[in-house]
Write a protein that holds these residues in place. Structure first.
Motif, PDB file in Angstrom:
ATOM      1  N   MET A   1       0.811  -1.206   0.000  1.00 20.11           N
ATOM      2  CA  MET A   1       0.000   0.000   0.000  1.00 20.11           C
ATOM      3  C   MET A   1       0.851   1.266   0.000  1.00 20.11           C
ATOM      4  SD  MET A   1      -2.800   1.466   2.745  1.00 20.11           S
ATOM      5  CE  MET A   1      -3.078  -0.144   3.384  1.00 20.11           C
ATOM      6  N   SER A   2       2.009   1.226   0.628  1.00 22.71           N
ATOM      7  CA  SER A   2       2.863   2.414   0.688  1.00 22.71           C
ATOM      8  C   SER A   2       3.267   2.879  -0.708  1.00 22.71           C
ATOM      9  CB  SER A   2       4.106   2.144   1.535  1.00 22.71           C
ATOM     10  OG  SER A   2       4.889   1.113   0.952  1.00 22.71           O
ATOM     11  N   ALA A   3       3.532   1.945  -1.610  1.00 18.39           N
ATOM     12  CA  ALA A   3       3.910   2.310  -2.983  1.00 18.39           C
ATOM     13  C   ALA A   3       2.760   3.034  -3.675  1.00 18.39           C
ATOM     14  CB  ALA A   3       4.306   1.066  -3.768  1.00 18.39           C
ATOM     15  N   SER A   4       1.538   2.557  -3.462  1.00 17.92           N
ATOM     16  CA  SER A   4       0.364   3.201  -4.055  1.00 17.92           C
ATOM     17  C   SER A   4       0.136   4.579  -3.459  1.00 17.92           C
ATOM     18  CB  SER A   4      -0.886   2.344  -3.822  1.00 17.92           C
ATOM     19  OG  SER A   4      -0.721   1.082  -4.399  1.00 17.92           O
ATOM     20  N   LEU A   5       0.287   4.691  -2.162  1.00 22.03           N
ATOM     21  CA  LEU A   5       0.095   5.969  -1.489  1.00 22.03           C
ATOM     22  C   LEU A   5       1.111   6.994  -1.973  1.00 22.03           C
ATOM     23  CD1 LEU A   5      -1.367   7.648   0.664  1.00 22.03           C
ATOM     24  CD2 LEU A   5       0.172   6.634   2.371  1.00 22.03           C
ATOM     25  N   ARG A   6       2.374   6.605  -2.054  1.00 27.02           N
ATOM     26  CA  ARG A   6       3.414   7.524  -2.546  1.00 27.02           C
ATOM     27  C   ARG A   6       3.125   7.959  -3.975  1.00 27.02           C
ATOM     28  NH1 ARG A   6       6.820   4.002   0.315  1.00 27.02           N
ATOM     29  NH2 ARG A   6       7.224   2.859  -1.605  1.00 27.02           N
ATOM     30  N   ALA A   7       2.788   7.001  -4.840  1.00 29.45           N
ATOM     31  CA  ALA A   7       2.499   7.332  -6.244  1.00 29.45           C
ATOM     32  C   ALA A   7       1.317   8.281  -6.342  1.00 29.45           C
ATOM     33  CB  ALA A   7       2.217   6.053  -7.034  1.00 29.45           C
ATOM     34  N   GLY A   8       0.292   8.043  -5.552  1.00 26.72           N
ATOM     35  CA  GLY A   8      -0.892   8.885  -5.588  1.00 26.72           C
ATOM     36  C   GLY A   8      -0.621  10.295  -5.096  1.00 26.72           C
ATOM     37  N   LEU A   9       0.039  10.422  -3.956  1.00 36.08           N
ATOM     38  CA  LEU A   9       0.322  11.753  -3.416  1.00 36.08           C
ATOM     39  C   LEU A   9       1.193  12.563  -4.369  1.00 36.08           C
ATOM     40  CD1 LEU A   9       0.854  11.001   0.393  1.00 36.08           C
ATOM     41  CD2 LEU A   9      -1.047  12.250  -0.663  1.00 36.08           C
ATOM     42  N   ARG A  10       2.157  11.917  -4.980  1.00 34.66           N
ATOM     43  CA  ARG A  10       3.050  12.627  -5.920  1.00 34.66           C
ATOM     44  C   ARG A  10       2.323  13.101  -7.169  1.00 34.66           C
ATOM     45  NH1 ARG A  10       7.632   8.242  -4.808  1.00 34.66           N
ATOM     46  NH2 ARG A  10       8.576   9.249  -2.996  1.00 34.66           N
ATOM     47  N   ALA A  11       1.230  12.449  -7.514  1.00 37.35           N
ATOM     48  CA  ALA A  11       0.509  12.778  -8.744  1.00 37.35           C
ATOM     49  C   ALA A  11      -0.617  13.792  -8.548  1.00 37.35           C
ATOM     50  CB  ALA A  11      -0.072  11.493  -9.346  1.00 37.35           C
ATOM     51  N   LEU A  12      -0.898  14.182  -7.319  1.00 36.96           N
ATOM     52  CA  LEU A  12      -2.032  15.073  -7.079  1.00 36.96           C
ATOM     53  C   LEU A  12      -1.777  16.468  -7.630  1.00 36.96           C
ATOM     54  CD1 LEU A  12      -3.199  13.982  -3.525  1.00 36.96           C
ATOM     55  CD2 LEU A  12      -4.034  13.254  -5.756  1.00 36.96           C
ATOM     56  N   PRO A  13      -2.842  17.168  -7.987  1.00 41.15           N
ATOM     57  CA  PRO A  13      -2.696  18.507  -8.567  1.00 41.15           C
ATOM     58  C   PRO A  13      -1.997  19.476  -7.614  1.00 41.15           C
ATOM     59  CG  PRO A  13      -5.004  17.769  -8.616  1.00 41.15           C
ATOM     60  CD  PRO A  13      -4.232  16.748  -7.854  1.00 41.15           C
ATOM     61  N   ALA A  14      -1.226  20.383  -8.179  1.00 40.39           N
ATOM     62  CA  ALA A  14      -0.470  21.354  -7.384  1.00 40.39           C
ATOM     63  C   ALA A  14      -1.377  22.220  -6.524  1.00 40.39           C
ATOM     64  CB  ALA A  14       0.381  22.219  -8.302  1.00 40.39           C
ATOM     65  N   GLU A  15      -2.602  22.450  -6.982  1.00 47.01           N
ATOM     66  CA  GLU A  15      -3.508  23.309  -6.223  1.00 47.01           C
ATOM     67  C   GLU A  15      -4.217  22.584  -5.079  1.00 47.01           C
ATOM     68  OE1 GLU A  15      -5.768  21.682  -9.753  1.00 47.01           O
ATOM     69  OE2 GLU A  15      -3.811  22.604  -9.479  1.00 47.01           O
ATOM     70  N   ALA A  16      -4.073  21.276  -5.004  1.00 48.44           N
ATOM     71  CA  ALA A  16      -4.726  20.513  -3.935  1.00 48.44           C
ATOM     72  C   ALA A  16      -4.106  20.868  -2.587  1.00 48.44           C
ATOM     73  CB  ALA A  16      -4.614  19.023  -4.191  1.00 48.44           C
ATOM     74  N   GLU A  17      -4.938  21.264  -1.648  1.00 45.44           N
ATOM     75  CA  GLU A  17      -4.476  21.608  -0.308  1.00 45.44           C
ATOM     76  C   GLU A  17      -4.539  20.420   0.642  1.00 45.44           C
ATOM     77  OE1 GLU A  17      -5.935  25.330   1.338  1.00 45.44           O
ATOM     78  OE2 GLU A  17      -6.667  25.825  -0.667  1.00 45.44           O
ATOM     79  N   ALA A  18      -5.383  19.448   0.297  1.00 44.90           N
ATOM     80  CA  ALA A  18      -5.552  18.273   1.146  1.00 44.90           C
ATOM     81  C   ALA A  18      -6.053  17.117   0.292  1.00 44.90           C
ATOM     82  CB  ALA A  18      -6.540  18.567   2.274  1.00 44.90           C
ATOM     83  N   ALA A  19      -5.794  15.912   0.778  1.00 45.05           N
ATOM     84  CA  ALA A  19      -6.256  14.700   0.089  1.00 45.05           C
ATOM     85  C   ALA A  19      -7.030  13.838   1.077  1.00 45.05           C
ATOM     86  CB  ALA A  19      -5.076  13.918  -0.463  1.00 45.05           C
ATOM     87  N   VAL A  20      -8.147  13.307   0.620  1.00 50.98           N
ATOM     88  CA  VAL A  20      -8.920  12.348   1.397  1.00 50.98           C
ATOM     89  C   VAL A  20      -8.565  10.971   0.852  1.00 50.98           C
ATOM     90  CG1 VAL A  20     -11.209  11.550   2.067  1.00 50.98           C
ATOM     91  CG2 VAL A  20     -10.792  13.995   1.751  1.00 50.98           C
ATOM     92  N   VAL A  21      -7.859  10.182   1.638  1.00 46.76           N
ATOM     93  CA  VAL A  21      -7.391   8.867   1.209  1.00 46.76           C
ATOM     94  C   VAL A  21      -8.416   7.809   1.615  1.00 46.76           C
ATOM     95  CG1 VAL A  21      -5.527   7.162   1.368  1.00 46.76           C
ATOM     96  CG2 VAL A  21      -5.002   9.625   1.486  1.00 46.76           C
ATOM     97  N   LEU A  22      -8.824   7.013   0.627  1.00 46.51           N
ATOM     98  CA  LEU A  22      -9.793   5.935   0.850  1.00 46.51           C
ATOM     99  C   LEU A  22      -9.267   4.676   0.188  1.00 46.51           C
ATOM    100  CD1 LEU A  22     -12.645   5.148   1.918  1.00 46.51           C
ATOM    101  CD2 LEU A  22     -13.541   5.826  -0.318  1.00 46.51           C
ATOM    102  N   LEU A  23      -9.517   3.541   0.791  1.00 48.54           N
ATOM    103  CA  LEU A  23      -9.125   2.245   0.234  1.00 48.54           C
ATOM    104  C   LEU A  23     -10.321   1.634  -0.484  1.00 48.54           C
ATOM    105  CD1 LEU A  23      -7.215   0.802   3.325  1.00 48.54           C
ATOM    106  CD2 LEU A  23      -6.377   2.347   1.536  1.00 48.54           C
ATOM    107  N   VAL A  24     -10.065   0.957  -1.588  1.00 48.27           N
ATOM    108  CA  VAL A  24     -11.142   0.396  -2.401  1.00 48.27           C
ATOM    109  C   VAL A  24     -11.876  -0.749  -1.697  1.00 48.27           C
ATOM    110  CG1 VAL A  24      -9.790  -1.323  -3.675  1.00 48.27           C
ATOM    111  CG2 VAL A  24     -11.760  -0.213  -4.778  1.00 48.27           C
TER     112      VAL A  24
END
Length: 186
Positions: free
Chosen positions: A78-101
């Protein structure tokens, strides 16, 4: 505030017998339902991280208007997915809501409650279910570097959250928050 939903759906689902992104139940696809849960819960954008069976899962997302990231190292946990996701988020995003499928009973109302409790670049908010920490987790941008630096294996942000002042939001009246990867759903 710009809030992005981050759906982690890259796992192989070895205990389920099928990749998590492809699982469905009587209510439909877990993947599409979770993406819609994030959007309906107040996220401006949704980014989905895929890995195992990514080509098949992509077809389920057609027409949903989500961004997709393929975590090439998804098998590392899961850590690999989390890192990939956070790195890909838009520059204007101030926060991310992380949910598991693999949390199919988590609803948009759970997401809204977590977001309403505290959001923004410094927020660190987590749903609990009858006192048990779970998902979604709201990570303000100010925490992303720390999360990506400490995420390891299948622990995701667990170690970072354990050492931080996290606002816990009880949601047990809305869902169980149970991870359903221990049994196969038909």
């Amino acid at each position: 505030m710009s809030l992005t939903g981050l759906l982690l759906a890259a796992g192989a689902g070895s205990r389920l017998g099928t990749p998590k992104a492809l699982v469905h139940d009587a209510a439909g696809s877990w993947l599409t339902r979770a993406a819609e849960t994030l959007r309906d819960g107040g996220c401006d954008d949704v980014t989905v991280v895929l890995g195992a069976a990514a080509d098949e899962a992509l077809t389920l997302l057609d027409g949903l208007g989500v961004d997709v990231v393929i975590a090439s190292d998804w098998a590392d946990g899961m850590s690999a997915s989390l890192r990939a996701g956070l790195r890909a988020l838009p520059a204007e995003a101030e926060a991310a809501v992380v949910l598991l499928v693999d949390l199919p009973d988590v609803t948009a109302e759970v997401v809204r409650r977590v977001v309403a409790a505290g959001a923004g670049p410094d927020a660190l908010t987590r749903a609990t279910f009858d006192g048990r920490p779970g998902h979604p987790v709201l990570l303000g941008r100010g925490h992303w570097a720390g999360v990506t630096a400490t995420a390891a294996g299948d622990r995701g942000a667990r170690d970072y959250l354990a050492g931080s002042d996290v606002l816990l939001v009880e949601c047990g009246d809305l869902a169980t928050g149970d991870d359903v990867d221990a049994f196969r759903v038909e």
